[in-house]
Motif scaffolding. Structure first.
Motif, PDB file in Angstrom:
ATOM      1  N   MET A   1       7.211 -11.595   7.060  1.00  0.00           N
ATOM      2  CA  MET A   1       6.060 -10.818   7.514  1.00  0.00           C
ATOM      3  C   MET A   1       6.429  -9.327   7.594  1.00  0.00           C
ATOM      4  O   MET A   1       5.714  -8.475   7.105  1.00  0.00           O
ATOM      5  N   GLN A   2       7.632  -9.128   8.199  1.00  0.00           N
ATOM      6  CA  GLN A   2       8.076  -7.740   8.352  1.00  0.00           C
ATOM      7  C   GLN A   2       8.336  -7.098   6.987  1.00  0.00           C
ATOM      8  O   GLN A   2       8.009  -5.947   6.767  1.00  0.00           O
ATOM      9  N   ALA A   3       8.914  -7.968   6.113  1.00  0.00           N
ATOM     10  CA  ALA A   3       9.220  -7.476   4.766  1.00  0.00           C
ATOM     11  C   ALA A   3       7.950  -7.066   4.044  1.00  0.00           C
ATOM     12  O   ALA A   3       7.906  -6.060   3.362  1.00  0.00           O
ATOM     13  N   ALA A   4       6.937  -7.872   4.235  1.00  0.00           N
ATOM     14  CA  ALA A   4       5.654  -7.581   3.591  1.00  0.00           C
ATOM     15  C   ALA A   4       5.083  -6.250   4.090  1.00  0.00           C
ATOM     16  O   ALA A   4       4.476  -5.501   3.332  1.00  0.00           O
ATOM     17  N   GLU A   5       5.331  -5.980   5.373  1.00  0.00           N
ATOM     18  CA  GLU A   5       4.785  -4.738   5.939  1.00  0.00           C
ATOM     19  C   GLU A   5       5.485  -3.500   5.378  1.00  0.00           C
ATOM     20  O   GLU A   5       4.880  -2.443   5.266  1.00  0.00           O
ATOM     21  N   THR A   6       6.773  -3.701   5.025  1.00  0.00           N
ATOM     22  CA  THR A   6       7.519  -2.536   4.516  1.00  0.00           C
ATOM     23  C   THR A   6       7.098  -2.154   3.085  1.00  0.00           C
ATOM     24  O   THR A   6       7.323  -1.046   2.659  1.00  0.00           O
ATOM     25  N   ILE A   7       6.501  -3.131   2.390  1.00  0.00           N
ATOM     26  CA  ILE A   7       6.070  -2.819   1.015  1.00  0.00           C
ATOM     27  C   ILE A   7       4.800  -1.969   1.085  1.00  0.00           C
ATOM     28  O   ILE A   7       3.804  -2.372   1.670  1.00  0.00           O
ATOM     29  N   PRO A   8       4.856  -0.794   0.513  1.00  0.00           N
ATOM     30  CA  PRO A   8       3.638   0.029   0.573  1.00  0.00           C
ATOM     31  C   PRO A   8       2.503  -0.620  -0.208  1.00  0.00           C
ATOM     32  O   PRO A   8       2.739  -1.349  -1.171  1.00  0.00           O
ATOM     33  N   ASP A   9       1.320  -0.328   0.207  1.00  0.00           N
ATOM     34  CA  ASP A   9       0.121  -0.890  -0.419  1.00  0.00           C
ATOM     35  C   ASP A   9       0.063  -0.614  -1.918  1.00  0.00           C
ATOM     36  O   ASP A   9      -0.362  -1.449  -2.685  1.00  0.00           O
ATOM     37  N   THR A  10       0.526   0.580  -2.268  1.00  0.00           N
ATOM     38  CA  THR A  10       0.378   1.025  -3.656  1.00  0.00           C
ATOM     39  C   THR A  10       1.131   0.129  -4.635  1.00  0.00           C
ATOM     40  O   THR A  10       0.734   0.003  -5.779  1.00  0.00           O
ATOM     41  N   ASP A  11       2.233  -0.478  -4.171  1.00  0.00           N
ATOM     42  CA  ASP A  11       3.047  -1.286  -5.063  1.00  0.00           C
ATOM     43  C   ASP A  11       2.360  -2.578  -5.483  1.00  0.00           C
ATOM     44  O   ASP A  11       2.698  -3.146  -6.499  1.00  0.00           O
ATOM     45  N   ARG A  13      -0.977  -3.016  -5.759  1.00  0.00           N
ATOM     46  CA  ARG A  13      -2.278  -2.830  -6.414  1.00  0.00           C
ATOM     47  C   ARG A  13      -2.095  -2.727  -7.924  1.00  0.00           C
ATOM     48  O   ARG A  13      -1.222  -2.024  -8.401  1.00  0.00           O
ATOM     49  N   THR A  14      -2.953  -3.431  -8.624  1.00  0.00           N
ATOM     50  CA  THR A  14      -2.886  -3.344 -10.095  1.00  0.00           C
ATOM     51  C   THR A  14      -3.606  -2.075 -10.543  1.00  0.00           C
ATOM     52  O   THR A  14      -4.347  -1.464  -9.761  1.00  0.00           O
ATOM     53  N   ASP A  15      -3.409  -1.750 -11.805  1.00  0.00           N
ATOM     54  CA  ASP A  15      -4.081  -0.559 -12.363  1.00  0.00           C
ATOM     55  C   ASP A  15      -5.598  -0.691 -12.214  1.00  0.00           C
ATOM     56  O   ASP A  15      -6.291   0.257 -11.853  1.00  0.00           O
ATOM     57  N   GLU A  16      -6.074  -1.897 -12.512  1.00  0.00           N
ATOM     58  CA  GLU A  16      -7.519  -2.123 -12.496  1.00  0.00           C
ATOM     59  C   GLU A  16      -8.081  -1.953 -11.082  1.00  0.00           C
ATOM     60  O   GLU A  16      -9.174  -1.411 -10.905  1.00  0.00           O
ATOM     61  N   GLU A  17      -7.293  -2.422 -10.092  1.00  0.00           N
ATOM     62  CA  GLU A  17      -7.732  -2.247  -8.697  1.00  0.00           C
ATOM     63  C   GLU A  17      -7.798  -0.757  -8.343  1.00  0.00           C
ATOM     64  O   GLU A  17      -8.738  -0.302  -7.688  1.00  0.00           O
ATOM     65  N   LEU A  18      -6.776  -0.042  -8.793  1.00  0.00           N
ATOM     66  CA  LEU A  18      -6.743   1.405  -8.513  1.00  0.00           C
ATOM     67  C   LEU A  18      -7.945   2.104  -9.158  1.00  0.00           C
ATOM     68  O   LEU A  18      -8.582   2.958  -8.540  1.00  0.00           O
ATOM     69  N   LEU A  33      -2.071   6.410  -9.927  1.00  0.00           N
ATOM     70  CA  LEU A  33      -2.125   6.157 -11.378  1.00  0.00           C
ATOM     71  C   LEU A  33      -1.326   7.222 -12.141  1.00  0.00           C
ATOM     72  O   LEU A  33      -0.617   6.909 -13.091  1.00  0.00           O
ATOM     73  N   ILE A  34      -1.456   8.456 -11.673  1.00  0.00           N
ATOM     74  CA  ILE A  34      -0.705   9.541 -12.342  1.00  0.00           C
ATOM     75  C   ILE A  34       0.791   9.274 -12.201  1.00  0.00           C
ATOM     76  O   ILE A  34       1.541   9.342 -13.175  1.00  0.00           O
ATOM     77  N   THR A  35       1.217   8.952 -10.988  1.00  0.00           N
ATOM     78  CA  THR A  35       2.644   8.724 -10.740  1.00  0.00           C
ATOM     79  C   THR A  35       3.165   7.583 -11.619  1.00  0.00           C
ATOM     80  O   THR A  35       4.278   7.648 -12.134  1.00  0.00           O
ATOM     81  N   ARG A  36       2.346   6.568 -11.791  1.00  0.00           N
ATOM     82  CA  ARG A  36       2.773   5.426 -12.610  1.00  0.00           C
ATOM     83  C   ARG A  36       2.930   5.794 -14.079  1.00  0.00           C
ATOM     84  O   ARG A  36       3.847   5.354 -14.741  1.00  0.00           O
ATOM     85  N   TYR A  37       2.000   6.546 -14.568  1.00  0.00           N
ATOM     86  CA  TYR A  37       1.973   6.769 -16.018  1.00  0.00           C
ATOM     87  C   TYR A  37       2.574   8.080 -16.494  1.00  0.00           C
ATOM     88  O   TYR A  37       2.804   8.252 -17.683  1.00  0.00           O
ATOM     89  N   GLN A  38       2.809   9.023 -15.594  1.00  0.00           N
ATOM     90  CA  GLN A  38       3.228  10.343 -16.077  1.00  0.00           C
ATOM     91  C   GLN A  38       4.542  10.353 -16.872  1.00  0.00           C
ATOM     92  O   GLN A  38       4.619  11.073 -17.880  1.00  0.00           O
TER      93      GLN A  38
END
Lengths: 203, 156
Positions: A1-11, A13-18, A33-38
């Motif tokens: 549970m704690q581990a799940a909380e440490t993962i930021p939301d952005t990680d 989310r799929t591209d389509e969700e974004l 999206l920019i950070t992912r693809y730049q």
């Protein structure tokens, strides 16, 4: 549970969700999206443009266009494909605009220390930044001599190893047109390399 | 004969033979005959060599280009820069908004202008002709109204 909380939301989310979030009005998600693809977009743009300011301009245009056209993304194909198609087409447009001002002539690119044949044969290692830079210059110089379409096809097919069908999907050209362009591109490239070698032999 | 005379004699003989040989050699014409298809044979070799050189250069170029690692370096805070630009695009600029409204108003204005032109085209150009014959006061009224302006012009 704690581990799940440490993962930021952005990680997670799929591209389509974004895309959905951005289209829905949460514009700040576009930064993700920019950070992912730049890195990929910069890598791609540097294959077409040698001048760093041109590269930045074209990448900026790509992301601005993406943002403006995000509403037209239907989600039938992966976002990545849609985005890469838009990126390649933007690079093609920028190449065509830039065509009126050629950056280097053949004479500019004849080397004092080494001949072309030697340079072609020497693939620099990753820990030789100067060699890499020189090799990039050489590749740009030859590719600057071919037409814009030929350059796009050569880059996608010969350098990135994409199939004719993939190139057709990316560029929006028909498969037969891509085949014809690929044949012509190869011929143009051969002529460009030959021209450099002949010019050097004459000197 | 003395030995010296013998030597001289042989020397002269040798010179004569040499001269004769050279004379004979000069009479022999240069044989300029060319074996059949020789030029074609040489050219095919030249072309082969050229093709080998250029095709290998062509291949070498592609090998070099393929082996160059992608330079995916991103300028510092590039994404922030793009986001700032996008926010600028999203923020409505009052002047842009105003000019857009003006442009939208241009078409109706043009329409009204055209209509006014159509109406005025139907009207007679001579104002006195437009006046009914039974109302001469109208013309008089106009001249009275404009009289002060005519005077003004005279004073200046």
């Amino acid at each position: 549970m704690q581990a799940a909380e440490t993962i930021p939301d952005t990680d997670v989310r799929t591209d389509e969700e974004l895309v959905g979030l951005v289209v829905g009005g949460a514009v700040d998600w576009f930064e993700e999206l920019i950070t992912r693809y730049q890195p990929r977009v910069f890598g791609m743009a540097r294959k077409y443009f040698r001048n760093e300011s041109d590269v930045e301009d074209v990448v900026q245009t790509i992301f601005t266009k993406t943002f403006q056209k995000l509403g037209s993304y239907k989600g039938t194909a992966p976002f990545e494909h849609w985005f890469m198609r838009l990126s390649v087409n933007t690079c093609y447009d920028a190449l065509r605009r830039r065509r009126n001002r050629p950056e280097h002539t053949i004479s500019d690119m004849l080397f004092d220390d080494e001949n072309w044949q030697d340079r072609l044969g020497n693939i620099p290692s990753g820990d030789d930044p100067e060699g890499l830079e020189q090799a990039r210059e050489l590749v740009h110089t030859v590719l600057d001599q071919v037409s814009d379409r030929a350059r796009i096809v050569l880059t996608l097919q010969e350098l990135e190893g994409r199939s004719i069908r993939e190139i057709s999907g990316i560029t929006g050209w028909s498969v037969s047109l891509v085949k014809v362009q690929a044949f012509r591109a190869r011929k143009e490239m051969r002529t460009a390399v030959e021209r450099f070698l002949m010019k050097e032999k004459r000197l | 004969m003395k030995p010296n005379d013998v030597n001289e004699h042989w020397q002269m003989k040798a010179n004569e033979t040499e001269q004769q040989f050279l004379k004979l050699a000069k009479t022999v014409r240069t044989d300029e005959r060319v074996p059949g298809g020789f030029a074609a044979r040489v050219m095919s070799q030249v072309r082969e060599q050229h093709a080998l050189e250029t095709s290998s250069a062509d291949e070498q170029f592609l090998r070099l280009a393929r082996n160059l690692p992608d330079n995916e370096r991103v300028p510092y805070a590039f994404e922030k820069r793009i986001m700032a630009r996008l926010h600028d695009l999203l923020t409505p600029d009052p002047l842009t908004h105003w000019s857009r409204i003006l442009w939208r108003a241009a078409a109706p204005c043009l329409g009204v202008m055209m209509l006014a032109m159509l109406f005025s085209a139907g009207e007679p150009t001579d104002p006195s002709a437009a006046l009914p014959a039974d109302q001469p006061e109208a013309a008089d009224f106009e001249s009275v109204m404009l009289a002060s302006f005519d005077d003004l012009e005279l004073t200046w």
